[in-house]
Design an enzyme around this catalytic site. Structure first.
Site, PDB file in Angstrom:
ATOM      1  CG  ASP A 192      -1.871   1.485   1.378  1.00 54.87           C
ATOM      2  OD1 ASP A 192      -2.936   0.912   0.395  1.00 54.87           O
ATOM      3  OD2 ASP A 192      -1.546   1.792   2.403  1.00 54.87           O
ATOM      4  CD  GLU A 237      -1.790   2.479  -3.793  1.00 53.15           C
ATOM      5  OE1 GLU A 237      -2.929   2.752  -3.702  1.00 53.15           O
ATOM      6  OE2 GLU A 237      -1.706   2.780  -2.284  1.00 53.15           O
TER       7      GLU A 237
END
Length: 734
Positions: free
Chosen positions: A415, A468
């Site tokens: 993330d 990401e």
């Protein structure tokens, strides 16, 4: 236990502690409790000293309960005495509290549970199996009279003046259980006999400022369910059944294999289901829809459900509200045995400020960077890891390995990588600290990500890491030995943004935004991409995927069906968030989860059926996945038919076999529309999203097309087609 009066044996007078040592013990400010407590061989015998602050009296017994000696009270709960002889007997401590007697094995007669190699690797930041030495773990220690069962407590807290362990086993009073410092490693450790699985505990630390603070264990394998904040001792006894899956998963690299991902939030997929119940229901659902993988929003412990797992407080513990760590293993195992891979969201960029967790762990910025220009995240109100500190980097790298090895995870979606890579991320001029070269790149974060990726790929064959990352950082999926970050895949945020912006336009305006759909091919092979329609696109007022589509109700569904077919055919792996597989109307809520009631209505079930057939066709057609990273696997037929709102391209598999994909994003059918095809002959209409079975108008080409030797659009053959309204048509040569 009661002691008969005629059995009282007084120990010889001990060597009394110096007043300063007695004060250190009673105030808890002691870094070497084993030097003062437990057995010590003296010239006149064995001195045994015990700290039991609230006891009325303390004596020593044999393991069978026979009295050895009563200890004298030195003061402030410190009891001591001298046993005759030159050997330490196998004694137990019996502490009297009024009429009650508590008998236990003395923790201070045992050697450290960490070896010199472990401590060296911790100092070097290279202990790849950190969970095996830090935290709380059940183990056996040699006592000299056989093996003793108990738990080892070990924590890294280099700036603490003292550390104690508190828990169920000592009524949350840590005064009797100070830990010893293991020198320059910064690790504090204590073996407590008789303490086992299920016990709740925390570490109690004396900060440099002189305050005692209680902290959950950063390395805890299990946590107390929220709203509790304690850690739990847990030892796995799970027997895996996914050996065949693990043996086969490394046969191909991620970019060469099919990957269709169903992203989901475990807590709200079907509210009320725990890991074991999910293991009975989820594999069959995902298998029926044809997805190859599931991706879980973060499953590491996070007491605040509204964070969806992105504010982690226990990085080594699966969230306890859904079950035990072995229950989570059962879920992963069930998915593997159904042929479904498991990816988890991993959050190394930041952590919350909860006072009982990682923040200022030993009273100083320990896990977070000490400079707020690098250690605080302005958008999320969280703290940023100190990526340059060896122990912190070790904590994160070992954590990534832990999820893959302990829970057989097949992929880590990392993330907020962009927030890690740039020192000025979400910061105005003057609010960020440049690197040593004056640049904005966070070189420490780069090294962490490279080390994490290299270590995971070396230790865990077949695992894929996914970034990401929303910027144009060069080499996200390039190998680390070639200077890249080393990820296997990168989320293609540009494709997601551009394609959704095009689809959001009214059909009459799409011709002016045509190249939003074609531009992603300019950089499609710069990285190995995944195409994400994730949870981020269906929250915070963005609406659902269906409601992003323009037009009346019929057109919304038709647009969505065509868009999904565009996504499945575009180069890159695909990811779809739960609820969007049946086109739910409402945006996602972690409190409600998917709107399963929508499946009572035919248009929604039709979209679900389309997703099933997209996945089935995807797996049957290697052209759609085998050359995702190879420019030779894709060719535009016509990228410039803006006035028609038509796109057409061909995908090729490794042998060159073609699959032609044609899209009409206009709400009117086009008849006699000539499209170039790679070869002449008969072609099968593999997919038509306007089919009546999918809720469409039923316009099409009767399932087959004949192409002629008429060169068109740079290809040697062509065919006159019917393009249904707002549709996708896929053709394969017979």
């Amino acid at each position: 236990m009661s002691l008969a009066p005629n059995r009282h044996i007084a120990a010889a007078a001990p060597h009394l502690l110096a007043p300063t040592d007695l004060k250190r013990l009673t105030t808890g400010e002691v870094s070497d409790p084993h030097a003062l407590l437990g057995p010590h061989l003296r010239s006149d015998g064995v001195t045994v000293r015990v700290l039991r602050p609230l006891a009325d009296g303390v004596c020593l017994t044999t393991a069978s309960g026979e009295l050895l000696a009563e200890l004298a009270h030195e003061g402030e709960g410190v009891f001591s005495g001298v046993l005759p002889g030159r050997e330490v007997p196998d004694y137990r401590v019996a502490a009297h509290y009024g009429e009650h007697v508590f008998t236990y094995d003395d923790p201070y007669r045992y050697l450290p549970t960490l070896g010199e190699l472990d401590l060296h690797l911790i100092v070097e930041g290279r202990h790849e199996q950190l969970r095996q030495v830090l935290g709380a773990r059940t183990c056996e220690q040699e006592s000299g009279w056989g093996r003793a069962h108990g738990s080892s407590f070990a924590v890294w807290a280099p700036n603490a003046r003292a550390v104690r362990v508190v828990g169920d086993f000592n009524h949350w009073d840590g005064r009797a259980h100070p830990l010893r410092s293991l020198g320059e490693s910064g690790v504090w450790e204590l073996f407590v006999p008789g303490v086992g699985d299920g016990c709740r505990y925390k570490f109690e630390l004396l900060t440099p400022a002189g305050d005692w603070v209680q902290k959950a264990d950063p390395m805890a394998a299990s946590a107390e369910p929220a709203p509790g904040t304690a850690s739990r001792i847990f030892t796995s006894d799970y027997t895996w059944g996914d050996g065949d899956w693990l043996a086969a998963r490394g046969a191909t690299t991620a970019e060469q294999a099919p990957m269709s991902v169903y992203e989901m939030h475990l807590g709200s997929w079907r509210p009320g289901l725990g890991y074991r119940e999910l293991a009975r229901e989820l594999p069959a659902y995902v298998k029926a829809l044809g997805f190859t993988h599931v991706e879980f929003l973060p499953v590491a412990e996070h007491p605040f459900g509204g964070s969806w797992g992105y504010q982690v407080t226990s990085y080594y513990a699966p969230m306890a509200t859904l079950g035990t760590p072995d229950d989570f293993r059962c879920l992963v195992d069930a998915l593997h045995q159904a042929g479904i891979g498991v990816i988890v969201d991993w959050v190394p960029a930041h952590f919350p400020r909860d006072a009982w967790a990682l923040a200022r762990f030993d009273g100083t910025p320990l896990y977070e960077h000490p400079d707020p220009r690098r250690g605080e995240h302005p958008d999320w109100g969280t703290l940023v890891f100190d990526f340059g500190r060896t122990e912190v980097r070790n904590f994160l790298v070992a954590n990534a390995v832990y999820w893959c090895e302990e829970f057989h995870i097949d992929g880590l979606r990392v993330d907020a990588v962009a927030s890690m890579l740039y020192l000025d991320y979400s910061r105005a001029e003057g609010e960020w600290l440049p690197n040593q070269y004056g640049g904005r790149e966070n070189l420490d974060a780069v090294e962490l990500l490279q080390e994490m990726n290299a270590t995971v790929y070396r230790r865990c064959p077949g695992v894929v890491t996914i970034a990401e990352e929303s910027t144009a950082w060069d080499g996200v999926t390039r190998r680390t030995d070639l200077g890249g970050l080393g990820f296997g895949l990168k989320w293609n945020m540009g494709w997601m943004h551009d394609s959704l912006s095009y689809m959001n336009e009214d059909c009459v305006h799409r011709q002016y935004h045509h190249h939003a759909m074609t531009f992603p091919m300019v950089y499609a092979y710069a990285e190995n991409y995944m195409l994400p329609i994730s949870h981020d696109e269906v929250v915070h007022g963005k609406g659902s995927l269906l409601t992003k589509m323009p037009g009346d109700r019929w057109q919304q569904f038709a647009n969505l069906r065509a868009y999904l077919a565009f996504m499945w055919a575009f180069p890159g792996k695909q990811l779809l968030f739960m609820g969007q597989e049946f086109a739910q109307d409402a945006e996602w809520s972690h409190e409600r989860g998917p709107d399963w009631a929508a499946l009572r209505h035919a248009p929604h079930t039709a979209v679900r059926d389309l997703v099933r057939d997209l996945n089935r066709t995807y797996l049957e057609e290697p052209a759609l996945w085998s050359r995702d990273a190879d420019p030779a696997g894709f060719r535009w037929i016509d990228a410039d038919a803006a006035q028609d709102n038509v796109f057409s391209f061909v995908r090729h598999d490794a042998s060159g076999a073609p699959l032609v994909c044609i899209y009409n994003f206009q709400p009117t059918a086009r008849h006699h529309y000539r499209v170039g095809l790679p070869v002449a002959g008969n072609w099968t209409e593999v997919l038509n999203t306007d089919a009546a079975a999918y809720g469409g108008s039923g316009v099409g080409n009767s399932g087959r097309v004949t192409s002629e030797h008429v060169p068109w659009q740079g290809l040697e053959a062509s065919a006159s087609l019917v393009l249904p309204p707002l549709s996708a048509v896929w053709l394969r040569p017979q």
